[in-house]
Design an enzyme around this catalytic site. Structure first.
Site, mmCIF file in Angstrom:
data_model
loop_
_atom_site.group_PDB
_atom_site.id
_atom_site.type_symbol
_atom_site.label_atom_id
_atom_site.label_comp_id
_atom_site.label_asym_id
_atom_site.label_seq_id
_atom_site.Cartn_x
_atom_site.Cartn_y
_atom_site.Cartn_z
ATOM 1 N N GLY B 309 0.787 -1.222 0.000
ATOM 2 C CA GLY B 309 0.000 0.000 0.000
ATOM 3 C C GLY B 309 0.824 1.278 0.000
ATOM 4 O O GLY B 309 1.904 1.343 -0.586
ATOM 5 N N SER B 310 0.294 2.275 0.700
ATOM 6 C CA SER B 310 0.801 3.638 0.571
ATOM 7 C C SER B 310 2.246 3.824 1.010
ATOM 8 O O SER B 310 2.830 4.875 0.745
ATOM 9 C CB SER B 310 -0.070 4.572 1.400
ATOM 10 O OG SER B 310 -1.413 4.355 1.080
ATOM 11 N N THR B 311 2.806 2.833 1.712
ATOM 12 C CA THR B 311 4.221 2.970 2.074
ATOM 13 C C THR B 311 5.083 3.173 0.840
ATOM 14 O O THR B 311 6.185 3.690 0.917
ATOM 15 C CB THR B 311 4.701 1.711 2.807
ATOM 16 O OG1 THR B 311 4.331 0.569 2.037
ATOM 17 C CG2 THR B 311 4.090 1.606 4.181
ATOM 18 N N PHE B 312 4.561 2.791 -0.347
ATOM 19 C CA PHE B 312 5.330 2.913 -1.579
ATOM 20 C C PHE B 312 5.356 4.344 -2.130
ATOM 21 O O PHE B 312 6.164 4.645 -2.990
ATOM 22 C CB PHE B 312 4.746 1.984 -2.645
ATOM 23 C CG PHE B 312 5.409 0.636 -2.700
ATOM 24 C CD1 PHE B 312 5.450 -0.154 -1.568
ATOM 25 C CD2 PHE B 312 5.996 0.175 -3.862
ATOM 26 C CE1 PHE B 312 6.058 -1.395 -1.604
ATOM 27 C CE2 PHE B 312 6.609 -1.063 -3.905
ATOM 28 C CZ PHE B 312 6.633 -1.849 -2.778
#
Lengths: 390, 591
Positions: B309-312
């Site tokens: 998810g948004s960690t990328f």
């Protein structure tokens, strides 16, 4: 009249094939081979269940295969031994070229079964090692060349056969299979020796070998360490050799008993290269000495019979086959007792392995065909006053 | 001498005179010469064959003699002692970075029987059944009185049991020395250590071989006699590992998650100070293989690849900044939903028509990240992610690392590039994520994740500039101070990081509505990071509020904060008592 008899009337000796075969065959050697094969099966019962268990087969899977291949090998042996020498030679030459083509094709179509050396063709039901079949073929071809070179106006057979030997040994060495390469060279040398190698050459080679090894021992630390390690009486008990030595020691003179051996569980090659250790552990020195005696009888009897042989081709081919057969047995057992440095070589007719069994059957079949007793012109010798007959 | 060559000629002349064909005579001469040659060769060969045969006979006798010598040498060789020496300390110990024992060997015994030597099988079976409750008397008697001459009774017995069996006094009951592998800390670091079992087994010794983890990967090294039993030292810190596992287990229970994992990595060297995966197991009593991804044997931190998810998002932003496409203050179009073919990209909330790059990270805008990925393009994105180590298996020293191959899209289209920018369409392990965050944290140089101390040093290939790294870190810090990870603040340690909440893919296709993977990838202290911590929870639900909450900010972040609170002092990271000066900078950039 003379011309009509000469060459046109088919020459046929009245004796039927089988009785003649039975009268002239070397029954002692043949029996020895049969007994060896039986011992091999017996040892297979002891040595191969661990491997079968590891590969997920039922315990006597490899014994069954060995029996199957052995039957084929013995049949081959019997059929070959009934043939006339020139027919054997013809077949052997054809077989030699087929095997040679197969060996040449190995780098392209062969497989290494993850063992690091490309020696096998993978067939669906098993594998096939062409170099095993190349050996007897090469011996016959080289013997033919060497014998032909002794004829008046003959081809330069010595040089040709040496080139052939070196070429094949080179091909085997790149697989890499130094054991088979050395066997080929050894077979050629023995035949060359019997074919009348000049004595100064022999002395020279012996001298050079001694000189070279002395130099190597004194100047190469690596070589010296290997030799010292090999000569030293201590052996690491966790190596294959250590296990083998322990097994022989455990077995003593009469063995620990059928099925009681431990070594087969520790040695990965218990069913092939170290089968003699299994034999020594379970059945003791008695069986090992029997095996050695059987090999010695086959080799020495064949050579004694060949001494009386008049035809140079038969003499050379027989010598080569017997010598290679014997040396294979000696190397295999010599490694187990640490007379020789470790080298993978099968024990003919005893070790497990389809290719080695059938090729062994072919080699011994040809040997038996060559050592059959046939008229050797004794009367002519006596009349001419030549020969060395009592 | 002279007569010999003349004679054939004389015969030929004679024949001519009589009108006979001289060729026949010549043939006969040739034949005679041939026979003579053959005769000579035969005489020579006879001698040489005799030599050859005698040599073979001698060598056969030599081999046989040597066999006899070895076979007869039994009493002089104390074989048992030699074998015993070889099994002592045969497998190296495993230590943590400070030399505390993670795995060692214990001497024990195996019990076997040789029925032919037994005096009273019934009595022995009675007593054995009393000592070992799991053995049955009848079965033992049957075995002892059967045909077998050898059988194993127990593979491992304790010293007390050994004494008790010894006291039976039956000569047919024998002991074989064994070394067993012992993990004194139980389940601690179980996924790293893996486990060991007996390999080839004999009466006098048995091999101990690794079956998983470092035990398997470094098996040959640990068994190498040349190292002389020198212990293998890992980069793990036992204390930190214990704290991480404890907090993680507590967090997993509180958040009702079915699994969890955490990775603590030194950002300069890539050394793993702690790596944990829950549920775990006790390597002393390793369970059988079963269960796939939900088995306790499954290492979620390494083998588990997830869409994180948004960690990328920070990767897309960092790359775009490094390429000079945007600055932290650039305005990014976030008008939603973003349409691409049949595909719609939405944000969690509507964030308005445009926002700054920093805001994209802080508020976690999918549309913003996708727009940035469009500017970067497929090929540059792939190259960057590969440099971050996100496209290849991690080269960690445990055997399971081979199974960490990330799942890539079949065809890396422009749409893939856009979804990957916010962490969908590319599945990686938490360890991958920790490695990539370490690169951002250490100023932009590649690191290689390792379990061996002092292996990877700083000075890997540069992936992004120092300035980009600093700007990215400032954004990550703001995520904690005014963004989605507000529970991540640990006073004094200036935590920075990025949350990620991803719906779990349904094996039947599509995504689950109510199952998420929540991740918090953090670094501390954010101004000069020393460690990266990645915490991942599998299917967490936070139920204290009116409705169940499944986002990372409510689940993974508080767990990570608690871990940092516990391990930062253990790692020797000093708390900054003054308010971090970074706050001023972030204020100016958020106008």
């Amino acid at each position: 009249m003379t011309e009509m008899v000469y060459g046109t009337v088919p020459v046929r000796d009245g004796e039927p094939v089988l009785p003649k075969w039975w009268r002239t065959i070397d029954k002692w050697s043949m029996s020895c081979v049969m007994i060896l094969f039986a011992i091999g099966l017996l040892l297979g019962f002891a040595a191969s269940p661990p491997l079968a268990a590891k590969n997920g087969f039922e315990p006597f899977h490899y014994v069954q295969r060995q029996a199957l291949f052995g039957t084929v090998a013995l049949m081959t042996m019997l059929i070959l031994s009934m043939m006339r020498p020139d027919l054997v030679r013809r077949l052997a030459v054809i077989g030699f070229f087929c095997a040679l083509a197969a060996v040449i094709g190995l780098p392209f179509f062969g497989t290494d079964f993850g063992k690091g050396a490309v020696r096998w063709y993978s067939l669906g039901f098993g594998s096939f090692q062409p170099s095993e079949f190349l050996k007897p073929g090469f011996i016959v071809v080289a013997a033919w060349l060497l014998a032909a070179s002794q004829e008046i106006n003959g081809p330069p057979g010595q040089r040709l056969s040496l080139m052939l030997a070196v070429g094949i040994a080179g091909m085997l060495a790149v697989q890499p299979d130094f054991g088979q390469a050395a066997l080929i060279l050894f077979g050629w040398s023995v035949m060359y020796f019997v074919a009348g190698a000049p004595i100064y050459l022999l002395v020279g080679i012996a001298g050079l070998t001694i000189l070279a090894s002395t130099l190597a021992y004194n100047h190469s630390e690596h070589f010296a360490r290997r030799i010292d390690g090999f000569l030293s009486p201590d052996v690491d008990p966790t190596t294959q050799l250590g296990y083998a030595t322990n097994a022989i020691r455990e077995g003593g003179f009469f063995g620990v008993g059928v099925g009681e051996g431990e070594v087969k569980w520790s040695l990965p090659d218990a069913h092939t290269d170290f089968i003699i250790a299994v034999a020594a552990e379970e059945y003791g020195l008695i069986l090992v000495l029997t095996v050695i005696l059987l090999y010695a009888v086959i080799v020495v009897r064949s050579m004694v019979r060949l001494m009386r042989e008049r035809d140079p081709f038969i003499r050379l081919a027989g010598t080569g086959l017997a010598a290679v057969f014997g040396v294979q047995a000696i190397v295999n057992m010599g490694v187990a007792v640490r007379l020789l440095p470790a080298k993978g070589m099968t024990l003919p007719f005893v070790s497990y392995g389809g290719s080695s069994l059938i090729a062994g059957g072919i080699a011994v079949g040809m040997l038996l065909a060559f050592t059959r007793s046939r008229p050797q012109g004794e009367i002519g010798d006596i009349l001419r006053g030549g020969g060395r007959h009592r | 001498m002279i007569r010999t060559p003349l004679r054939p000629l004389a015969r030929i002349l004679d024949a001519r005179r009589k009108g006979e064909n001289p060729d026949a005579i010549e043939r006969e001469n040739m034949h005679r010469r041939h026979e003579e040659m053959r005769g000579r060769a035969r005489v020579q060969a006879e001698g040489r064959l005799l030599i050859l045969g005698a040599t073979f006979l001698m060598v056969f006798v030599l081999v046989g003699g040597r066999m006899a010598l070895i076979a007869g040498s039994e009493p002089s060789e104390p074989r048992a002692s030699a074998a015993g020496a070889s099994i002592r300390a045969q497998r190296a110990d495993i230590l943590d970075r400070r030399g505390r024992i993670l795995a060692t060997n214990m001497e024990t015994y195996s019990l076997y029987a040789q029925p032919p030597q037994m005096i009273d099988p019934g009595h022995a079976a009675d007593r054995l059944a009393a000592i070992f409750p799991d053995l049955e008397r009848e079965a033992l008697i049957e075995k002892f009185t059967g045909k077998r001459k050898f059988l194993w009774i127990k593979r491992k017995i304790s010293p007390e049991q050994r004494q008790a069996v010894h006291d039976i006094g039956d000569p047919g009951l024998l002991f074989g020395p064994r070394e067993m592998r012992l993990y004194p800390n139980g389940a601690l670091a179980s996924h790293v250590l893996g486990g060991a079992r007996f390999g080839r087994e004999g009466v006098h010794a048995a091999e101990v071989v690794g079956v998983a983890g470092v035990e398997k990967k470094l098996d040959s090294m640990m068994r190498d006699p040349a190292r002389g039993g020198e212990p293998v030292r890992l980069s793990l810190d036992l204390t930190v590992q214990a704290a991480v596992e404890r907090v993680l287990a507590g967090g997993m229970t509180l958040m009702n998650a079915k699994g969890a994992s955490a990775v603590v990595m030194d950002v300069q060297t890539g050394e793993l100070v702690s790596i944990a995966s829950l549920p775990d197991f006790d390597p002393n009593d390793r369970p059988g293989v079963s269960g796939g991804a939900d088995s306790p044997l499954f290492n979620r931190a390494v083998q588990g690849v997830y869409e994180l998810g948004s960690t990328f998002k920070i990767f897309a932003v960092a790359q775009a900044m490094d390429l000079g496409l945007i600055t932290p203050e650039s305005m990014i179009d976030t008008k939603g939903p973003l349409k691409w073919g049949k595909f719609l990209i939405r944000d969690f909330h509507d964030y308005g028509a445009e926002m700054t790059t920093s805001e994209v990270i802080v508020k976690s805008s999918n549309i913003g990240a996708a727009r940035i990925a469009q500017q970067i393009g497929v090929e540059r994105q792939q190259a960057f992610l590969r440099d971050l180590g996100l496209l290849d298996p991690v080269p960690l020293e445990i055997i399971e690392a081979g199974g960490s191959q990330p799942l890539l899209p079949h065809r890396w289209s422009e749409l893939s590039a856009m979804t990957i920018s916010y962490g969908h369409g590319l599945s990686v392990s938490p360890l991958h994520l920790a490695t990539a965050y370490s690169i951002i944290a250490n100023g932009g140089r590649q690191v290689r994740p390792t379990l061996l101390p002092h292996q990877g040093g700083p000075g890997g290939k540069r992936v992004m500039s120092r300035e980009t790294s600093a700007a990215a870190r400032r954004m990550l810090r703001r995520v904690v101070t005014d963004g989605t990870a507000s529970f991540g603040e640990v006073s004094g340690y200036a935590v920075g990081g990025k949350t990620g909440t991803a719906d779990k893919p349904d094996p039947q296709g599509g995504y689950y509505e109510d199952k998420t993977i929540t991740t918090f990838a953090s670094m501390f202290p954010a101004d000069k990071p020393q460690y990266v911590l990645v915490v991942m929870l599998d299917e967490p639900v936070e139920t204290t509020g009116p409705e169940p909450r499944r986002t990372a900010g409510w689940t993974a972040v508080p767990v990570a904060a608690e871990i940092i609170r516990r391990i930062a002092p253990l790692l020797g990271v000093r708390p900054e008592i003054e308010p971090a000066p970074l706050a001023d900078i972030t204020l100016t950039s958020s106008n």
